[in-house]
Design a protein around this motif. Structure first.
Motif, PDB file in Angstrom:
ATOM      1  N   LEU A  17       0.847  -1.186   0.000  1.00  0.00           N
ATOM      2  CA  LEU A  17       0.000   0.000   0.000  1.00  0.00           C
ATOM      3  C   LEU A  17       0.884   1.238   0.000  1.00  0.00           C
ATOM      4  O   LEU A  17       2.090   1.150   0.223  1.00  0.00           O
ATOM      5  CB  LEU A  17      -0.895   0.000   1.235  1.00  0.00           C
ATOM      6  N   ASP A  18       0.278   2.385  -0.200  1.00  0.00           N
ATOM      7  CA  ASP A  18       0.995   3.647  -0.096  1.00  0.00           C
ATOM      8  C   ASP A  18       1.396   3.837   1.365  1.00  0.00           C
ATOM      9  O   ASP A  18       0.605   3.581   2.275  1.00  0.00           O
ATOM     10  CB  ASP A  18       0.075   4.781  -0.558  1.00  0.00           C
ATOM     11  N   ALA A  19       2.608   4.289   1.611  1.00  0.00           N
ATOM     12  CA  ALA A  19       3.115   4.463   2.979  1.00  0.00           C
ATOM     13  C   ALA A  19       2.282   5.464   3.778  1.00  0.00           C
ATOM     14  O   ALA A  19       2.239   5.399   5.010  1.00  0.00           O
ATOM     15  CB  ALA A  19       4.578   4.896   2.952  1.00  0.00           C
ATOM     16  N   ARG A  20       1.577   6.363   3.108  1.00  0.00           N
ATOM     17  CA  ARG A  20       0.717   7.321   3.807  1.00  0.00           C
ATOM     18  C   ARG A  20      -0.461   6.644   4.490  1.00  0.00           C
ATOM     19  O   ARG A  20      -1.128   7.245   5.344  1.00  0.00           O
ATOM     20  CB  ARG A  20       0.221   8.399   2.840  1.00  0.00           C
ATOM     21  N   ALA A  21      -0.734   5.381   4.145  1.00  0.00           N
ATOM     22  CA  ALA A  21      -1.826   4.643   4.786  1.00  0.00           C
ATOM     23  C   ALA A  21      -1.575   4.506   6.287  1.00  0.00           C
ATOM     24  O   ALA A  21      -2.529   4.481   7.074  1.00  0.00           O
ATOM     25  CB  ALA A  21      -1.994   3.271   4.142  1.00  0.00           C
ATOM     26  N   VAL A  22      -0.314   4.430   6.698  1.00  0.00           N
ATOM     27  CA  VAL A  22       0.003   4.321   8.126  1.00  0.00           C
ATOM     28  C   VAL A  22      -0.517   5.553   8.861  1.00  0.00           C
ATOM     29  O   VAL A  22      -1.169   5.440   9.908  1.00  0.00           O
ATOM     30  CB  VAL A  22       1.521   4.128   8.348  1.00  0.00           C
ATOM     31  N   SER A  74       1.283   0.293  11.620  1.00  0.00           N
ATOM     32  CA  SER A  74       2.543  -0.205  11.036  1.00  0.00           C
ATOM     33  C   SER A  74       2.447  -1.690  10.730  1.00  0.00           C
ATOM     34  O   SER A  74       2.968  -2.170   9.715  1.00  0.00           O
ATOM     35  CB  SER A  74       3.701   0.050  12.003  1.00  0.00           C
ATOM     36  N   TRP A  75       1.788  -2.428  11.598  1.00  0.00           N
ATOM     37  CA  TRP A  75       1.614  -3.865  11.403  1.00  0.00           C
ATOM     38  C   TRP A  75       0.745  -4.116  10.177  1.00  0.00           C
ATOM     39  O   TRP A  75       1.066  -4.958   9.340  1.00  0.00           O
ATOM     40  CB  TRP A  75       0.996  -4.461  12.651  1.00  0.00           C
ATOM     41  N   TRP A  76      -0.370  -3.394  10.074  1.00  0.00           N
ATOM     42  CA  TRP A  76      -1.240  -3.568   8.915  1.00  0.00           C
ATOM     43  C   TRP A  76      -0.508  -3.250   7.621  1.00  0.00           C
ATOM     44  O   TRP A  76      -0.693  -3.925   6.620  1.00  0.00           O
ATOM     45  CB  TRP A  76      -2.465  -2.670   9.026  1.00  0.00           C
ATOM     46  N   PHE A  77       0.321  -2.223   7.653  1.00  0.00           N
ATOM     47  CA  PHE A  77       1.076  -1.861   6.454  1.00  0.00           C
ATOM     48  C   PHE A  77       1.986  -3.008   6.017  1.00  0.00           C
ATOM     49  O   PHE A  77       2.167  -3.253   4.832  1.00  0.00           O
ATOM     50  CB  PHE A  77       1.901  -0.595   6.697  1.00  0.00           C
ATOM     51  N   ARG A  78       2.556  -3.712   6.982  1.00  0.00           N
ATOM     52  CA  ARG A  78       3.446  -4.830   6.647  1.00  0.00           C
ATOM     53  C   ARG A  78       2.703  -6.027   6.067  1.00  0.00           C
ATOM     54  O   ARG A  78       3.261  -6.765   5.258  1.00  0.00           O
ATOM     55  CB  ARG A  78       4.242  -5.264   7.876  1.00  0.00           C
ATOM     56  N   TYR A 121      -7.328  13.963   2.628  1.00  0.00           N
ATOM     57  CA  TYR A 121      -6.278  14.700   3.332  1.00  0.00           C
ATOM     58  C   TYR A 121      -4.921  14.013   3.167  1.00  0.00           C
ATOM     59  O   TYR A 121      -3.907  14.677   2.976  1.00  0.00           O
ATOM     60  CB  TYR A 121      -6.633  14.826   4.819  1.00  0.00           C
ATOM     61  N   PHE A 122      -4.917  12.679   3.233  1.00  0.00           N
ATOM     62  CA  PHE A 122      -3.671  11.926   3.099  1.00  0.00           C
ATOM     63  C   PHE A 122      -3.332  11.582   1.654  1.00  0.00           C
ATOM     64  O   PHE A 122      -2.318  10.939   1.390  1.00  0.00           O
ATOM     65  CB  PHE A 122      -3.721  10.643   3.940  1.00  0.00           C
ATOM     66  N   GLY A 123      -4.163  11.984   0.687  1.00  0.00           N
ATOM     67  CA  GLY A 123      -3.897  11.702  -0.731  1.00  0.00           C
ATOM     68  C   GLY A 123      -4.120  10.245  -1.091  1.00  0.00           C
ATOM     69  O   GLY A 123      -3.467   9.716  -1.983  1.00  0.00           O
ATOM     70  N   LEU A 124      -5.058   9.592  -0.399  1.00  0.00           N
ATOM     71  CA  LEU A 124      -5.307   8.163  -0.590  1.00  0.00           C
ATOM     72  C   LEU A 124      -6.687   7.911  -1.176  1.00  0.00           C
ATOM     73  O   LEU A 124      -7.516   8.818  -1.241  1.00  0.00           O
ATOM     74  CB  LEU A 124      -5.186   7.427   0.751  1.00  0.00           C
ATOM     75  N   ILE A 140      -9.226  -2.668  -2.011  1.00  0.00           N
ATOM     76  CA  ILE A 140      -7.824  -2.332  -1.765  1.00  0.00           C
ATOM     77  C   ILE A 140      -7.831  -0.956  -1.125  1.00  0.00           C
ATOM     78  O   ILE A 140      -8.110   0.044  -1.789  1.00  0.00           O
ATOM     79  CB  ILE A 140      -6.982  -2.328  -3.057  1.00  0.00           C
ATOM     80  N   VAL A 141      -7.561  -0.909   0.171  1.00  0.00           N
ATOM     81  CA  VAL A 141      -7.551   0.359   0.899  1.00  0.00           C
ATOM     82  C   VAL A 141      -6.120   0.885   0.964  1.00  0.00           C
ATOM     83  O   VAL A 141      -5.164   0.116   0.872  1.00  0.00           O
ATOM     84  CB  VAL A 141      -8.127   0.210   2.319  1.00  0.00           C
ATOM     85  N   GLY A 142      -5.987   2.181   1.116  1.00  0.00           N
ATOM     86  CA  GLY A 142      -4.657   2.754   1.310  1.00  0.00           C
ATOM     87  C   GLY A 142      -3.832   2.907   0.051  1.00  0.00           C
ATOM     88  O   GLY A 142      -2.608   2.938   0.114  1.00  0.00           O
ATOM     89  N   LEU A 143      -4.485   3.031  -1.096  1.00  0.00           N
ATOM     90  CA  LEU A 143      -3.756   3.295  -2.338  1.00  0.00           C
ATOM     91  C   LEU A 143      -3.585   4.797  -2.505  1.00  0.00           C
ATOM     92  O   LEU A 143      -4.457   5.570  -2.106  1.00  0.00           O
ATOM     93  CB  LEU A 143      -4.535   2.760  -3.547  1.00  0.00           C
ATOM     94  N   GLY A 144      -2.490   5.200  -3.120  1.00  0.00           N
ATOM     95  CA  GLY A 144      -2.344   6.594  -3.496  1.00  0.00           C
ATOM     96  C   GLY A 144      -3.468   6.947  -4.467  1.00  0.00           C
ATOM     97  O   GLY A 144      -3.892   6.101  -5.267  1.00  0.00           O
ATOM     98  N   HIS A 145      -3.976   8.172  -4.387  1.00  0.00           N
ATOM     99  CA  HIS A 145      -5.108   8.573  -5.227  1.00  0.00           C
ATOM    100  C   HIS A 145      -4.819   8.340  -6.709  1.00  0.00           C
ATOM    101  O   HIS A 145      -5.640   7.785  -7.434  1.00  0.00           O
ATOM    102  CB  HIS A 145      -5.459  10.039  -4.972  1.00  0.00           C
ATOM    103  N   ARG A 146      -3.659   8.751  -7.162  1.00  0.00           N
ATOM    104  CA  ARG A 146      -3.304   8.586  -8.577  1.00  0.00           C
ATOM    105  C   ARG A 146      -3.215   7.093  -8.936  1.00  0.00           C
ATOM    106  O   ARG A 146      -3.686   6.668  -9.989  1.00  0.00           O
ATOM    107  CB  ARG A 146      -1.985   9.297  -8.879  1.00  0.00           C
ATOM    108  N   THR A 147      -2.624   6.294  -8.063  1.00  0.00           N
ATOM    109  CA  THR A 147      -2.516   4.849  -8.300  1.00  0.00           C
ATOM    110  C   THR A 147      -3.899   4.230  -8.426  1.00  0.00           C
ATOM    111  O   THR A 147      -4.144   3.415  -9.316  1.00  0.00           O
ATOM    112  CB  THR A 147      -1.731   4.168  -7.161  1.00  0.00           C
TER     113      THR A 147
END
Length: 167
Positions: A17-22, A74-78, A121-124, A140-147
């Motif tokens: 996912l995009d790191a901003r998801a954290v 952080s765990w979810w991101f991993r 706000y987070f660009g997601l 799919i949650v936490g993707l960058g908006h452009r992605t």
């Protein structure tokens, strides 16, 4: 099997996912902390006779939210992963109970993107792939908006070119 004769199999998706998801998840936890712990804390500061019990309840309710805000995002991101191939959409979610989902291209009915206020706000964005499945959509949650926008366009083009599943 898909229409091309190759098997669509369960395998670990490759994309993160995009790191901003954290930060997005952490903010959601902190909003819950304000709701659960903030109200009793505020009341505890205003109502002196009940101060001890209200502040204690604020700590009991807010403490787990604060710990959750520090640990879980952080765990979810991993552990959250996704991938799109010409054959399917692969998604793996979950920290304690992992769910692996595959949506074959021939089964996709709609592709949607969603951007709530915090996501904007987070660009997601969240990409939702609806299939002809009783298990519901693949998200799919936490993707960058452009992605997410590019992926929605890509999935639309792939599914348009993919023959429907005759089974």
């Amino acid at each position: 099997m898909d229409q091309g004769g190759t098997a669509v199999r369960l395998r670990p998706p490759r994309e993160r996912l995009d790191a901003r998801a954290v930060g997005w998840w952490r903010t959601q936890w902190l909003v819950a902390l304000l709701g659960l712990g903030g109200i009793p804390a505020l009341l505890g500061l205003l109502i002196e006779p009940a101060r001890f019990w209200l502040l204690l309840s604020a700590a009991v309710l807010g403490g787990p939210c604060l710990i959750g805000a520090l640990v879980f995002p952080s765990w979810w991101f991993r552990v959250h992963r996704w991938e799109v191939t010409d054959e399917a959409v692969y998604v793996r979610t979950g920290a304690f109970w992992q769910e692996w989902r595959i949506a074959p291209m021939s089964r996709i009915q709609t592709v949607d993107t969603l951007r709530g206020p915090l996501e904007r706000y987070f660009g997601l964005a969240t990409l939702t792939v609806t299939t002809a499945s009783s298990q519901g959509p693949v998200k799919i949650v936490g993707l960058g908006h452009r992605t997410a926008a590019e992926l929605a366009e890509r999935l639309t083009l792939i599914t348009r070119a993919t023959a429907g599943d005759a089974t």
